[in-house]
Design an enzyme around this catalytic site. Structure first.
Site, PDB file in Angstrom:
ATOM      1  N   LYS A   1       0.593  -1.027  -0.175  1.00 19.87           N
ATOM      2  CA  LYS A   1      -0.320   0.127  -0.032  1.00 19.87           C
ATOM      3  C   LYS A   1       0.794   1.193  -0.025  1.00 19.87           C
ATOM      4  CE  LYS A   1      -3.792   1.845   2.529  1.00 19.87           C
ATOM      5  NZ  LYS A   1      -4.804   1.588   3.686  1.00 19.87           N
TER       6      LYS A   1
ATOM      7  N   SER B   1      -9.934   1.305   2.832  1.00 22.46           N
ATOM      8  CA  SER B   1      -9.154   2.328   1.841  1.00 22.46           C
ATOM      9  C   SER B   1      -7.880   1.508   1.257  1.00 22.46           C
ATOM     10  CB  SER B   1      -8.303   3.434   2.789  1.00 22.46           C
ATOM     11  OG  SER B   1      -7.346   2.817   3.917  1.00 22.46           O
TER      12      SER B   1
ATOM     13  N   SER C   1     -10.017  -1.272   6.969  1.00 27.27           N
ATOM     14  CA  SER C   1      -9.554  -0.977   5.606  1.00 27.27           C
ATOM     15  C   SER C   1      -8.635  -2.056   4.841  1.00 27.27           C
ATOM     16  CB  SER C   1      -8.562   0.120   5.756  1.00 27.27           C
ATOM     17  OG  SER C   1      -9.417   1.579   6.033  1.00 27.27           O
TER      18      SER C   1
END
Length: 479
Positions: A82, A157, A181
């Site tokens: 990420k 996210s 997330s």
């Protein structure tokens, strides 16, 4: 010539066996994933940057280690990270214009752990800006599309990381989980997503969003793969004050037969799709048939978790992002006065959702409202934590759906932030209490003629990761 690599069915465990047998090399494996990225990334917008040359170099180094007889769970395994995790010498923007030119000067703890284990890092994945969102529609660099149906969101996210595994564009990825997330996008993309106990994995080198809630964890195709990654990245880190020493990580081993708590009133609250509940009920029935004990439990405070989360999290966002002011860090815009520099820099650098949460967080921390909102939220959060601790005196795990709905259409909830926030209703309690939780694929529901995946979540007591993996592995076997 190496055998054809079937990315669709490959797991870390099967890739490890193939590498050790010499069916293919780590370089062959990396090239297969790089080819898939080149084929699909323009459509899905999963990767913000591909580290092709570095990945090939790391794969060659892994092959050399394998040739010497070295074996390791993650040696030669292709990963993606990420975009809020620091990789030395690489851009890390948290999907924000505020940090579009930021280059990391060191490796984060988990990145160093992966590199030491011989993992091959393919690149950085798209995300909601500064990890704020439930759909990965808030990235400054465009929306990520769900590989199962590109008209729909992948969740957020960490949507880029979950979509990368689902699309076969990485064998495994790391994401961060502040209120769900990792688990929520895992459910929406049909993969496994695991959030460890708070403090089990170092946050050093992770860009802070809400420091008391953030935790790093893996996306994989199987529970065994998720556990292998957790074991590789879970260790005490003296550079992180929230990292728990090894002596405080002990917990009883998982029992052979589990006592599973199902909070019926919480699970069946308004807003949960009926067919999602049907898949959940089927999962519960399967666990009961396998000999595990199902116990109805009451978690009356759980329904307030979302309210607590959306006070505490924006408050911490407001504090953590105050440093990005156009003077010290991040994007800087010119202005006639100092206040103009602040306003223009933050107005241009931050997207709409980030600005919304900064304003909300500043409000709840302001004089006259601090006691009414923030302190009250902290107090209720402690009561939720105590309620869950009491539940785990009676049951081994708590079982719920992961998300109340499957993946929704891109843009469908963009102008309704409250509806977006409700997608986290089942995942936020684990973050408030700092508990380990995992999402496991649990069938699908039909929308517009397409079968969309849904997930089931297991949550356990602090540092009871063994129990979480045991429950998840059992459901994976049954379904």
């Amino acid at each position: 010539m190496p055998k054809t690599i079937d990315i669709a069915t490959l797991t870390i465990a099967s890739a490890r066996a193939g590498l050790d047998r010499g069916d293919y090399s780590a370089l062959d494996l990396a090239e297969a994933y790089l080819a898939r990225i080149a084929e699909r990334n323009a459509e899905l917008n999963i990767y913000l940057e591909v580290f092709a040359d570095d990945a090939r170099a790391a794969a060659k180094a892994a092959d050399a280690r394998i040739a010497k007889g070295e074996r390791g769970a993650l040696l030669g395994i292709p990963f993606a990270l990420k975009d809020n995790m620091l990789v030395e010498g690489k851009h890390s923007s948290s999907a924000s214009l505020m940090l579009k030119d930021h280059v990391a000067t060191y490796d984060g703890f988990v990145v160093r752990a992966l590199k030491d284990a011989g993992a091959v890092i393919l690149g950085r994945t798209n995300m909601d800006e500064f990890a704020m969102g439930s759909s990965t529609e808030n990235s400054a660099f465009g929306v990520v599309k769900n590989p199962i149906d590109p008209t729909r969101v992948p969740g957020g996210s960490s949507g880029g990381s979950s979509a990368a595994v689902a699309a076969g564009m990485a064998l495994a990825t790391l994401g961060s989980d502040t209120g769900g997330s990792i688990r929520q996008p895992a459910a929406l993309c049909g993969v496994v997503g695991f959030k460890p106990t708070y403090g089990a994995v170092s946050r050093s080198g992770l860009m802070a969003m809400a420091s008391s809630l953030d935790q790093i964890g893996p996306f994989t195709k199987t529970v065994d793969d998720a556990e292998a990654i957790f074991r590789a990245i879970s260790a005490h880190d003296p550079m992180d004050s929230t990292s728990r020493p090894d002596a405080l990580r002990k917990h009883a081993k998982a029992p052979e037969k589990l006592t599973i708590g199902v909070p019926e009133a919480f699970v069946r609250m308004k807003g949960v799709d009926e067919d999602v509940l049907a898949r959940f009920d089927e999962a519960v029935a399967a666990m009961k048939k396998a000999g595990h004990t199902i116990v109805p439990i009451d978690l009356p405070l759980a329904k307030y978790s979302l309210s607590v989360y959306y006070i505490v999290q924006p408050a911490e966002v407001s504090a953590n992002l105050a440093r990005y002011d156009g003077i010290r860090y991040g994007h800087s815009a010119e202005g006639a006065r100092l206040i103009d520099v602040y306003l223009r820099s933050r107005g241009e650098g931050f997207g709409r959702e980030v600005r919304r949460r900064i304003m909300l967080g500043t409000y709840v921390l302001s004089a006259g409202y601090y006691d009414a909102y923030y302190n009250k939220a902290i107090a209720v959060g402690r009561k939720i934590t105590a309620e869950l601790a009491d539940a785990f005196k009676k049951v081994d795990v708590v079982m719920t759906p992961t998300s109340p709905v499957p993946a929704w259409k891109i843009g469908e909830r963009a102008n309704d932030p409250l509806a977006m926030y409700l997608a986290d209703i089942f995942t936020v309690p684990a973050n408030i209490a700092g508990l380990p939780a995992i999402s496991v694929p649990a069938g699908s529901v039909a929308r517009d003629g397409i079968d969309l995946p849904v997930g089931v979540q297991f949550m356990a007591d602090t540092f009871a990761e063994d129990t979480v993996f045991c429950a998840a592995r059992e459901l994976e076997r049954l379904l």
